[in-house]
Design a protein around this motif. Structure first.
Motif, PDB file in Angstrom:
ATOM      1  N   GLY A  31       7.350  10.433  -2.721  1.00 34.86           N
ATOM      2  CA  GLY A  31       6.022  10.595  -3.298  1.00 34.86           C
ATOM      3  C   GLY A  31       5.297   9.293  -3.526  1.00 34.86           C
ATOM      4  O   GLY A  31       4.072   9.270  -3.693  1.00 34.86           O
ATOM      5  N   TRP A  32       6.050   8.161  -3.527  1.00 29.91           N
ATOM      6  CA  TRP A  32       5.448   6.857  -3.813  1.00 29.91           C
ATOM      7  C   TRP A  32       5.686   5.853  -2.682  1.00 29.91           C
ATOM      8  O   TRP A  32       5.345   4.694  -2.805  1.00 29.91           O
ATOM      9  CB  TRP A  32       6.019   6.291  -5.116  1.00 29.91           C
ATOM     10  N   TYR A  33       6.258   6.324  -1.570  1.00 31.85           N
ATOM     11  CA  TYR A  33       6.619   5.442  -0.454  1.00 31.85           C
ATOM     12  C   TYR A  33       5.608   5.609   0.681  1.00 31.85           C
ATOM     13  O   TYR A  33       5.328   6.728   1.125  1.00 31.85           O
ATOM     14  CB  TYR A  33       8.022   5.790   0.036  1.00 31.85           C
ATOM     15  N   LEU A  77      -5.247   4.450 -17.332  1.00 29.01           N
ATOM     16  CA  LEU A  77      -3.998   4.717 -18.019  1.00 29.01           C
ATOM     17  C   LEU A  77      -2.826   4.866 -17.058  1.00 29.01           C
ATOM     18  O   LEU A  77      -1.698   4.930 -17.487  1.00 29.01           O
ATOM     19  CB  LEU A  77      -4.136   5.997 -18.863  1.00 29.01           C
ATOM     20  N   ASN A  78      -3.081   4.980 -15.759  1.00 27.33           N
ATOM     21  CA  ASN A  78      -2.006   5.303 -14.827  1.00 27.33           C
ATOM     22  C   ASN A  78      -1.789   4.212 -13.791  1.00 27.33           C
ATOM     23  O   ASN A  78      -1.934   4.444 -12.597  1.00 27.33           O
ATOM     24  CB  ASN A  78      -2.309   6.641 -14.123  1.00 27.33           C
ATOM     25  N   TRP A  79      -1.450   3.022 -14.288  1.00 29.72           N
ATOM     26  CA  TRP A  79      -1.215   1.961 -13.321  1.00 29.72           C
ATOM     27  C   TRP A  79       0.202   2.067 -12.803  1.00 29.72           C
ATOM     28  O   TRP A  79       1.075   1.288 -13.138  1.00 29.72           O
ATOM     29  CB  TRP A  79      -1.515   0.595 -13.940  1.00 29.72           C
ATOM     30  N   ASP A  80       0.455   3.094 -11.971  1.00 28.82           N
ATOM     31  CA  ASP A  80       1.777   3.329 -11.411  1.00 28.82           C
ATOM     32  C   ASP A  80       2.016   2.407 -10.220  1.00 28.82           C
ATOM     33  O   ASP A  80       1.090   1.925  -9.578  1.00 28.82           O
ATOM     34  CB  ASP A  80       1.908   4.794 -10.978  1.00 28.82           C
ATOM     35  N   LEU A  81       3.289   2.193  -9.927  1.00 33.69           N
ATOM     36  CA  LEU A  81       3.646   1.366  -8.780  1.00 33.69           C
ATOM     37  C   LEU A  81       3.732   2.212  -7.520  1.00 33.69           C
ATOM     38  O   LEU A  81       3.877   3.430  -7.575  1.00 33.69           O
ATOM     39  CB  LEU A  81       4.999   0.691  -9.031  1.00 33.69           C
ATOM     40  N   VAL A  82       3.649   1.544  -6.386  1.00 36.35           N
ATOM     41  CA  VAL A  82       3.872   2.196  -5.089  1.00 36.35           C
ATOM     42  C   VAL A  82       4.828   1.332  -4.271  1.00 36.35           C
ATOM     43  O   VAL A  82       4.946   0.123  -4.488  1.00 36.35           O
ATOM     44  CB  VAL A  82       2.549   2.407  -4.306  1.00 36.35           C
ATOM     45  N   PHE A  83       5.524   1.986  -3.330  1.00 35.58           N
ATOM     46  CA  PHE A  83       6.387   1.285  -2.372  1.00 35.58           C
ATOM     47  C   PHE A  83       5.606   1.195  -1.061  1.00 35.58           C
ATOM     48  O   PHE A  83       5.197   2.221  -0.503  1.00 35.58           O
ATOM     49  CB  PHE A  83       7.681   2.064  -2.128  1.00 35.58           C
ATOM     50  N   ILE A  84       5.387  -0.017  -0.570  1.00 35.21           N
ATOM     51  CA  ILE A  84       4.629  -0.220   0.668  1.00 35.21           C
ATOM     52  C   ILE A  84       5.515  -0.929   1.689  1.00 35.21           C
ATOM     53  O   ILE A  84       5.979  -2.047   1.449  1.00 35.21           O
ATOM     54  CB  ILE A  84       3.351  -1.042   0.405  1.00 35.21           C
ATOM     55  N   GLN A  85       5.735  -0.243   2.813  1.00 36.04           N
ATOM     56  CA  GLN A  85       6.540  -0.823   3.894  1.00 36.04           C
ATOM     57  C   GLN A  85       5.636  -1.132   5.084  1.00 36.04           C
ATOM     58  O   GLN A  85       5.288  -0.249   5.871  1.00 36.04           O
ATOM     59  CB  GLN A  85       7.637   0.151   4.324  1.00 36.04           C
ATOM     60  N   PRO A  86       5.201  -2.403   5.229  1.00 28.37           N
ATOM     61  CA  PRO A  86       4.353  -2.747   6.381  1.00 28.37           C
ATOM     62  C   PRO A  86       5.172  -2.814   7.668  1.00 28.37           C
ATOM     63  O   PRO A  86       6.387  -3.092   7.648  1.00 28.37           O
ATOM     64  CB  PRO A  86       3.794  -4.120   6.007  1.00 28.37           C
ATOM     65  N   ALA A  87       4.509  -2.581   8.797  1.00 24.64           N
ATOM     66  CA  ALA A  87       5.168  -2.723  10.101  1.00 24.64           C
ATOM     67  C   ALA A  87       5.304  -4.198  10.462  1.00 24.64           C
ATOM     68  O   ALA A  87       6.309  -4.622  11.031  1.00 24.64           O
ATOM     69  CB  ALA A  87       4.365  -1.983  11.165  1.00 24.64           C
ATOM     70  N   PHE A  88       4.276  -4.979  10.115  1.00 27.02           N
ATOM     71  CA  PHE A  88       4.327  -6.433  10.325  1.00 27.02           C
ATOM     72  C   PHE A  88       3.301  -7.064   9.392  1.00 27.02           C
ATOM     73  O   PHE A  88       2.548  -6.361   8.689  1.00 27.02           O
ATOM     74  CB  PHE A  88       4.055  -6.807  11.796  1.00 27.02           C
ATOM     75  N   CYS A  89       3.239  -8.372   9.352  1.00 29.86           N
ATOM     76  CA  CYS A  89       2.312  -9.056   8.440  1.00 29.86           C
ATOM     77  C   CYS A  89       1.903 -10.397   9.023  1.00 29.86           C
ATOM     78  O   CYS A  89       2.490 -10.873  10.006  1.00 29.86           O
ATOM     79  CB  CYS A  89       2.968  -9.260   7.069  1.00 29.86           C
ATOM     80  N   LEU A 103      -3.068  -5.486  -3.067  1.00 26.01           N
ATOM     81  CA  LEU A 103      -1.746  -5.232  -3.630  1.00 26.01           C
ATOM     82  C   LEU A 103      -1.327  -6.408  -4.506  1.00 26.01           C
ATOM     83  O   LEU A 103      -1.368  -7.560  -4.083  1.00 26.01           O
ATOM     84  CB  LEU A 103      -0.710  -5.036  -2.522  1.00 26.01           C
ATOM     85  N   ILE A 104      -0.950  -6.112  -5.744  1.00 24.03           N
ATOM     86  CA  ILE A 104      -0.337  -7.112  -6.618  1.00 24.03           C
ATOM     87  C   ILE A 104       1.166  -6.850  -6.578  1.00 24.03           C
ATOM     88  O   ILE A 104       1.639  -5.840  -7.111  1.00 24.03           O
ATOM     89  CB  ILE A 104      -0.846  -6.993  -8.063  1.00 24.03           C
ATOM     90  N   PRO A 105       1.960  -7.707  -5.941  1.00 29.65           N
ATOM     91  CA  PRO A 105       3.391  -7.432  -5.807  1.00 29.65           C
ATOM     92  C   PRO A 105       4.132  -7.637  -7.120  1.00 29.65           C
ATOM     93  O   PRO A 105       3.836  -8.559  -7.880  1.00 29.65           O
ATOM     94  CB  PRO A 105       3.841  -8.449  -4.759  1.00 29.65           C
ATOM     95  N   VAL A 106       5.058  -6.763  -7.403  1.00 30.52           N
ATOM     96  CA  VAL A 106       5.933  -6.884  -8.564  1.00 30.52           C
ATOM     97  C   VAL A 106       7.354  -7.207  -8.120  1.00 30.52           C
ATOM     98  O   VAL A 106       8.068  -7.969  -8.764  1.00 30.52           O
ATOM     99  CB  VAL A 106       5.909  -5.588  -9.406  1.00 30.52           C
ATOM    100  N   ASP A 107       7.763  -6.631  -6.972  1.00 29.40           N
ATOM    101  CA  ASP A 107       9.121  -6.833  -6.472  1.00 29.40           C
ATOM    102  C   ASP A 107       9.114  -6.571  -4.980  1.00 29.40           C
ATOM    103  O   ASP A 107       8.124  -6.084  -4.419  1.00 29.40           O
ATOM    104  CB  ASP A 107      10.094  -5.878  -7.182  1.00 29.40           C
ATOM    105  N   ALA A 108      10.223  -6.887  -4.326  1.00 31.36           N
ATOM    106  CA  ALA A 108      10.378  -6.613  -2.898  1.00 31.36           C
ATOM    107  C   ALA A 108      11.828  -6.222  -2.635  1.00 31.36           C
ATOM    108  O   ALA A 108      12.748  -6.851  -3.156  1.00 31.36           O
ATOM    109  CB  ALA A 108       9.995  -7.834  -2.057  1.00 31.36           C
ATOM    110  N   TRP A 109      12.018  -5.149  -1.868  1.00 28.31           N
ATOM    111  CA  TRP A 109      13.361  -4.700  -1.476  1.00 28.31           C
ATOM    112  C   TRP A 109      13.523  -4.888   0.019  1.00 28.31           C
ATOM    113  O   TRP A 109      12.668  -4.522   0.812  1.00 28.31           O
ATOM    114  CB  TRP A 109      13.544  -3.224  -1.809  1.00 28.31           C
ATOM    115  N   LYS A 110      14.627  -5.454   0.384  1.00 26.38           N
ATOM    116  CA  LYS A 110      14.909  -5.671   1.808  1.00 26.38           C
ATOM    117  C   LYS A 110      15.823  -4.567   2.296  1.00 26.38           C
ATOM    118  O   LYS A 110      16.893  -4.343   1.721  1.00 26.38           O
ATOM    119  CB  LYS A 110      15.581  -7.042   2.011  1.00 26.38           C
TER     120      LYS A 110
END
Length: 576
Positions: A448-450, A492-504, A569-576
């Motif tokens: 739901g957030w990816y 009130l709903n500053w929820d996070l999202v997971f964003i997976q780019p193809a390239f950058c 996008l304001i990054p908070v974390d990154a998962w590899k």
């Protein structure tokens, strides 16, 4: 026996559920046929032995006791009530009772329930309103008035028990006679804010008072002193006009001391939002005086003019409800959230321009797929040089045997959790936590957030029903010193999202703006702009982002918003 017969004739399953809960009443009915029951005494109090436990039934029934370990109304007490009700009914019917007699008994029971409703209405009408106001507090009462004024009313079901479902909350209150034995889904035994509000809704329905009467009562009992507020607002207006007339180039270095003085005045007057606003202004002026590259004149003017407009509202309004709304609150109301199964995702350090810094831990709830946060904040507006050690290593709340930082690697179960309207969790001692296991970093576990498709992200989170932000909301304030255009108090709903780019693209750091930026692309070359301002805390993150390979970007966890027609996008974390 006659007294018990009369009292028990009025009792039905709904009343018993109000005393305890549906599960216990259902279990008592199921065990009634096999239970071994013996009446020991039947006088003013009834003593029964039920499956080896001694039950003492008293009137009112909420005072009944049992020898089992339970501290509340248990299955044995309900069994005793059901058994005694059955015995008193049977003793009067006899073996040869005719059908018409039984119909008369049914009619008597119906009349008794009607009498019980009227008794409950009488107790509700006579309940002291000042006691309700004291429990609810000014903000809760203001919210009540706003809902009532907009004709937002609760569902009220009347029987031997009144069931009230509060509007806008997942809270159900059951009022029964005597009122002190009423129950609430927040599980508090005493008169909680929900029971108080439920009684107030019933009093309003009964016509005990009008909305106008209630507003007048609130004006008399409000902790806000309107005269004191207007005097303070007059001083604020004069000083803000002086600041705007002086301009930046001629501003005195002691401007920050003056703004801090107005923050203290705001605090003493009960103006929580104004205290934060003046400290935020002080931080921006300090950034200007220190010649920091991150300082933007437009941010200062936006905050200055917004604060000036709100000060004028304080001066002009005579409505106490409007004053309470503008004043804001120092502490949020935490409401029952039930049991939660949380997955730790990430932790974020923040520095608030109103003079606080700390850490926020982000969780996703397994059953509802909603974000929850837990925040530890520390005031630093008096001594920014103070060393707090490593707060992430501090002990986790809820009785968990781990550090705050380790929460992001765990799955936990919270029993009797509490949170505010923004789903910020309370560290209440009543909430107990249990570690269920470890969490592996897999963003696809949260579909739901990816997002790999940025068009889908735009439609669902920017323009859709679940949109996070609007351009005007983001541009209306800058709330943190290390985040660009952060969310406002109205968002009130500053929820996070997971964003997976193809390239950058390769990350670029702007020395003049002290900002790192990087363009992320999906597989159709739609883009999102990642932005991260420089600060000492983010220096390591910036070095990491600068080393990312263009063909192998990680999955970013962060906050999105729309500015100048582009997703940021304001990054908070990154998962590899």
């Amino acid at each position: 026996m006659t007294n018990w017969k009369k009292q028990l004739a009025e009792i039905d399953d709904e009343y018993l559920i109000g005393l305890t809960n549906k599960g216990i009443v259902k279990r008592a009915h199921k065990d009634k046929e096999t239970a071994i029951v013996k009446i020991l005494k039947l006088e003013e109090e009834a003593a029964l032995q039920i499956d080896g436990e001694t039950v003492i039934l008293s009137l009112p029934l909420g005072d009944s006791k049992c020898s089992c370990p339970s501290r509340s109304i248990c299955k044995h007490i309900i069994l005793g009530i059901l058994f005694l009700k059955e015995q008193t009914a049977c003793s009067d019917e006899g073996a040869g009772k005719e059908k018409s007699d039984r119909e008369n008994v049914t009619k008597e029971n119906t009349d008794s329930n009607s009498d019980k409703r009227e008794t409950l209405w009488t107790e509700i009408r006579s309940f002291p309103e000042k006691d309700l106001f004291k429990v609810m507090g000014t903000r809760r009462l203001t919210s009540f008035l706003n809902k009532a004024g907009k004709e937002i009313r609760p569902e009220i079901e009347e029987s031997s028990v009144f069931t009230i479902r509060l509007p806008g909350e997942n809270i159900t209150v059951k009022l029964l006679s005597p009122l002190e034995y009423s129950s609430c889904s927040c599980h508090k035994k005493e008169l909680c804010i929900h029971k108080a509000e439920a009684i107030l809704w019933c009093k309003l329905k009964a016509g005990v008072f009008s909305l106008k009467d209630l507003e007048e009562s609130q004006k008399k009992d409000s902790p806000l002193d309107s005269v004191q507020i207007k005097n303070a607002a007059a001083q604020m207006k004069d000083y803000l006009e002086e600041l705007m007339a002086t301009g930046l180039s001629r501003v005195s270095p002691d401007v920050t001391d003056s703004l801090e003085r107005f923050a203290i005045i705001s605090h003493n007057t009960g103006l929580a939002d104004f205290e934060r606003a003046f400290r935020g202004l002080g931080t921006l002026y300090q950034s200007y005086l220190n010649r920091q590259a991150s300082f933007l004149t437009v941010d200062l003017m936006r905050k200055l003019t917004k604060l000036y407009s709100r000060v004028n509202i304080l001066l002009e309004t005579e409505d106490i409800t409007q004053l309470v709304k503008e004043a804001g609150e120092f502490h949020a109301d935490y409401l029952a959230a039930g049991d939660l199964d949380l997955t730790g995702i990430t932790i974020e350090h923040f520095e608030d321009v109103s003079g606080y810094e700390g850490e926020t831990v982000y969780f996703l709830e397994t059953n509802t797929d909603k974000w929850y946060t837990y925040t530890v904040a520390r005031p630093v507006f008096y001594d920014k040089r103070k060393k707090w050690g490593k707060p992430q290593k501090a002990e986790a709340p809820w009785g968990l045997t781990c550090s705050l930082e380790n929460l992001i690697r765990l799955r936990i179960h919270l029993k009797d959790a509490k949170c505010d309207e923004r789903r910020r969790l309370s560290s209440s001692k009543e909430t107990r936590g249990e570690i269920l296991g470890n969490r592996e970093p897999d963003p696809e576990e949260f579909p739901g957030w990816y997002y790999e498709d940025f068009a889908k992200l735009f439609s669902e989170r920017i323009t859709g029903q679940s949109k996070l932000f609007t351009d005007s909301a983001v541009n209306s304030a800058q709330d943190t010193t290390n985040k660009p255009a952060a969310a406002t108090e109205n968002n009130l709903n500053w929820d996070l999202v997971f964003i997976q780019p193809a390239f950058c693209e390769k990350a670029v750091f702007s020395g003049s703006e002290q900002m790192l930026s990087m363009v992320l692309y999906d597989n159709k070359k739609r883009e999102i702009i990642l932005e991260l301002p420089y600060s000492k805390e983010e220096a390591r993150s910036i070095r990491y982002l600068e080393k990312i390979r263009e063909d192998d970007p990680p999955c970013f966890i962060g906050k999105i918003y729309l500015r100048d027609g582009r997703i940021r996008l304001i990054p908070v974390d990154a998962w590899k």
